[in-house]
Structures are given as C-alpha cells and as structure tokens.
Design a protein around this motif. Sequence first.
Motif, PDB file in Angstrom:
ATOM      1  N   ARG A   1      10.083  15.256  47.582  1.00 48.45           N
ATOM      2  CA  ARG A   1       8.997  15.698  46.696  1.00 48.45           C
ATOM      3  C   ARG A   1       9.361  16.985  45.949  1.00 48.45           C
ATOM      4  O   ARG A   1       9.026  17.139  44.765  1.00 48.45           O
ATOM      5  CB  ARG A   1       7.730  15.914  47.523  1.00 48.45           C
ATOM      6  N   ARG A   2      10.016  17.921  46.652  1.00 52.32           N
ATOM      7  CA  ARG A   2      10.426  19.171  45.984  1.00 52.32           C
ATOM      8  C   ARG A   2      11.384  18.883  44.828  1.00 52.32           C
ATOM      9  O   ARG A   2      11.273  19.472  43.743  1.00 52.32           O
ATOM     10  CB  ARG A   2      11.080  20.107  46.996  1.00 52.32           C
ATOM     11  N   GLN A   3      12.338  17.975  45.056  1.00 54.32           N
ATOM     12  CA  GLN A   3      13.294  17.646  43.993  1.00 54.32           C
ATOM     13  C   GLN A   3      12.600  17.017  42.796  1.00 54.32           C
ATOM     14  O   GLN A   3      12.921  17.314  41.636  1.00 54.32           O
ATOM     15  CB  GLN A   3      14.361  16.707  44.550  1.00 54.32           C
ATOM     16  N   GLN A   4      11.644  16.125  43.091  1.00 52.78           N
ATOM     17  CA  GLN A   4      10.933  15.468  41.989  1.00 52.78           C
ATOM     18  C   GLN A   4      10.123  16.472  41.182  1.00 52.78           C
ATOM     19  O   GLN A   4      10.133  16.438  39.930  1.00 52.78           O
ATOM     20  CB  GLN A   4      10.026  14.374  42.560  1.00 52.78           C
TER      21      GLN A   4
ATOM     22  N   HIS B   1       5.972  23.623  40.162  1.00 46.88           N
ATOM     23  CA  HIS B   1       6.219  24.436  41.338  1.00 46.88           C
ATOM     24  C   HIS B   1       6.398  23.545  42.559  1.00 46.88           C
ATOM     25  O   HIS B   1       5.930  22.387  42.578  1.00 46.88           O
ATOM     26  CB  HIS B   1       5.056  25.415  41.554  1.00 46.88           C
ATOM     27  N   PRO B   2       7.044  24.041  43.588  1.00 50.34           N
ATOM     28  CA  PRO B   2       7.278  23.218  44.801  1.00 50.34           C
ATOM     29  C   PRO B   2       5.948  22.787  45.413  1.00 50.34           C
ATOM     30  O   PRO B   2       4.934  23.476  45.294  1.00 50.34           O
ATOM     31  CB  PRO B   2       8.054  24.154  45.735  1.00 50.34           C
ATOM     32  N   PRO B   3       5.922  21.627  46.048  1.00 46.42           N
ATOM     33  CA  PRO B   3       4.676  21.165  46.693  1.00 46.42           C
ATOM     34  C   PRO B   3       4.317  22.072  47.863  1.00 46.42           C
ATOM     35  O   PRO B   3       5.185  22.665  48.502  1.00 46.42           O
ATOM     36  CB  PRO B   3       5.024  19.751  47.171  1.00 46.42           C
ATOM     37  N   HIS B   4       3.029  22.168  48.093  1.00 46.74           N
ATOM     38  CA  HIS B   4       2.553  22.983  49.201  1.00 46.74           C
ATOM     39  C   HIS B   4       2.474  22.114  50.465  1.00 46.74           C
ATOM     40  O   HIS B   4       1.673  21.200  50.553  1.00 46.74           O
ATOM     41  CB  HIS B   4       1.176  23.571  48.884  1.00 46.74           C
ATOM     42  N   ARG B   5       3.334  22.411  51.389  1.00 41.77           N
ATOM     43  CA  ARG B   5       3.370  21.638  52.642  1.00 41.77           C
ATOM     44  C   ARG B   5       2.431  22.290  53.656  1.00 41.77           C
ATOM     45  O   ARG B   5       2.602  23.449  54.020  1.00 41.77           O
ATOM     46  CB  ARG B   5       4.779  21.590  53.204  1.00 41.77           C
TER      47      ARG B   5
END
Length: 385
Positions: free
Chosen positions: A355-358, A365-369
């Motif tokens: 998901r971060r790469q996509q 921005h990076p997804p919030h895990r």
Amino acid sequence: MAAPARNDYEEEFEDDAEVEEVEEHDDGVEGRADGAENEEEEEEEEEEAQPWTGLSRLPERSELVELLKEVAGAGRKQLTVLLLGKSSVGKSSLVNSLLGEAVVRVQAFKLQADTEMTTSVVRQVAVGDPEVDGLRLKIIDTCGLEDPEAGDTVNWGSLSKIAEDIRGVPIDVVLYVDRLDLYRVDPLDRAIIAAISQTFGRQIWSRTILALTHANLTQPPPGTTYDSFVDGRIRLLRGAFPRGPVPFLRRPLPAALVENSDTCPVSASSGARVLPDDSEWVVGLMGEVVDLALARRSPYKYHPRMTTRSSSRFRWMLPVVVVAELLFYQRIVRPALESGQRRVVAEDDNLWAMRRQQRKALGLHPPHRPGSEAAWRLEQMYDDD
C-alpha cells in the motif's frame, strides 16, 4: 441346540463386573466385613415351587421338554427369566402364555401405588421323565417402566424398586418386551433403555433377548412383506441399545416374536401356535432363552455397584494421558500456532508495504497503519456487525 459363540462385546460387560467386584474386595478389613454382612442379607431364600401343571396342556409340550432337558443336562437346577419393558406391551400375558396357566393378572397399566413392582412365579417340571423332572422355571414379571403421570418419562421409582427386589437373584435371561406392530423407536424408548443401563449396568444386555409381541400381523403395511417389516422393526430396536467397543464385531441382540392373543393361528398338525411365517413362536422363544442361558458362564446378579459409573480400570493412565496432552501441546500444537501467527504478521507487513508503494507512486502520503489496540477495536466492530 447349539449355543451362540461369545464375543468381545459381551466379554467387555462381564469383565467390567468382575473388575468392580475385585475393587470391592480391596477396600480394607472394614469393607470386607461389611461386604460379608451384605452377602448374608442378600442370600436368596429358595422359593417354594408349585408343579408346572400348565406344561402338560401346552401343544408345544414335547418340544419344550426337549429344550428343558438341555438345561437340566448342563447341571442347572433352575432357569430364571426376568421381563422388562413398558406398560401394555404384553409382559404379563407372555408369562401366562409360556406357562399355560393364568398365573399373573393382566392389567393395562401396572403403575398404581398398590401394584407390586415385581411378581415371581416358580414352577417345577414334573412330567415323569427323570432327565428333566425337578427342574425349576422362575419367571419374574415387572411393572411398566414409564410414568405417564409425569409426562411419559422414566419411572425411576419403579426401576429402583425392581432393582431392590431382584438384588442378588441369579438371572439367566432377560426378556426386553416391546410390540412388533409399531413403526418407530421414540425418545421414551431410548430413555428407558438408558435408564436400565444406568440402574443395572450395561452387562445386563449380554443376557437380553428382544421379545416382540403382537406379532400376528396379517396385513403388513403397504409396500412391505411380513418378513421385511419384522426385519426393519428389529433393526430399529437394536439400534437403540448401547454398542460395544467394536460395533461391527458385536453380536446383535437375539430377537423372538410373540403372539399372546387367543386369535393366534394354530398348526393343523400339532396345534402349536404359529405366526404368519408358519413359525411356532413358543418353541422359537424358548429356544432363544435356552441358548442364551447355556451360553453364559454364570447368571447375572444385580448389585448396586453395577450401576453405570466412570470405569476405574484405566485410572492409572490418567497421569500418563495428562503428560501426553501437555507434550503434544508444547511440541506440536504450540509451535504450529506460533508459526501461523508469524505467517499472518508477515503477510500483514507485506500488505502494508504494498500500500505504501502504491500511494507513493500516486504522490500521496503513506497510509496510516493503526496500532494493535486500534486494530483490535476495528475487529470487534466488524465482528459485532
């Protein structure tokens, strides 16, 4: 008449009783003294036997005398038969039919408070033949085992009183009496069979014959023959009884057909009472009784210690089983669970990395895990939905 072979199913029941007897003798001096005192109390007084006058009036007299000779020839002085079953199945009528005498009063329901729970009839053979004269036949009739006043449930009070009445009495054969002209085994039937097992111990079934009354079915149900209906009814009843440790090796309960009605057809040649398949039911039933009685090493004697309970024969294995279960969990189950958990975490990490790469490729921005606590709360929300 050849006696049926013993089998593992029957031996298991008898071994249970023998082991329990050994355990009773290992309870110490005081226990042994109490046991000896109880044995004196249980010692059965020999009942006075009346001459079996009805035997001479039975059309099957000659065949029955030959069967009784087998019993006397085996060194037996008495043949004892116990009848069990629900009300209105024909137990008392069966006693009268076998003896050729109206010795037991026939009642639609033997559940009244003033009715005896057991009725013993003792007859002595006296036909002028020294090979069989003196042999005693004892038949114990019992009341119905259901309690319709409590909603068609097991009458535990009657069952306990029957057990008390036959305590210490040697029983050669048990006749479990039911009707042939029924189409199912209902929950009450199964409850009564289970209650008998619990009260008398499962070993009682190794001395039991199914006696199916009302067997003169002149018109079997449409689409069936007499023989197929009989086979189906017997198969249904046999399935309600407890199974042995290896079901496909156990010998099924023997079964015999009975017709107590005065309208039962008779053979034109011998006058014997016959069924629609032309079999003489009195001779057939007594043949099964004699076979089973001679096949047993010793008669069944009820004692309260025979009541169904957890077997103690293998209690020494309990610590071994506990240790084995613990080792199995530690060596196999726990590593498998931990491996599965690590695999789930790794797959979750790979998913979030993808998901971060996509999102990075899209300039986002990076997804919030979510953390572990937030993830758990989300799981609970989805589970509730």
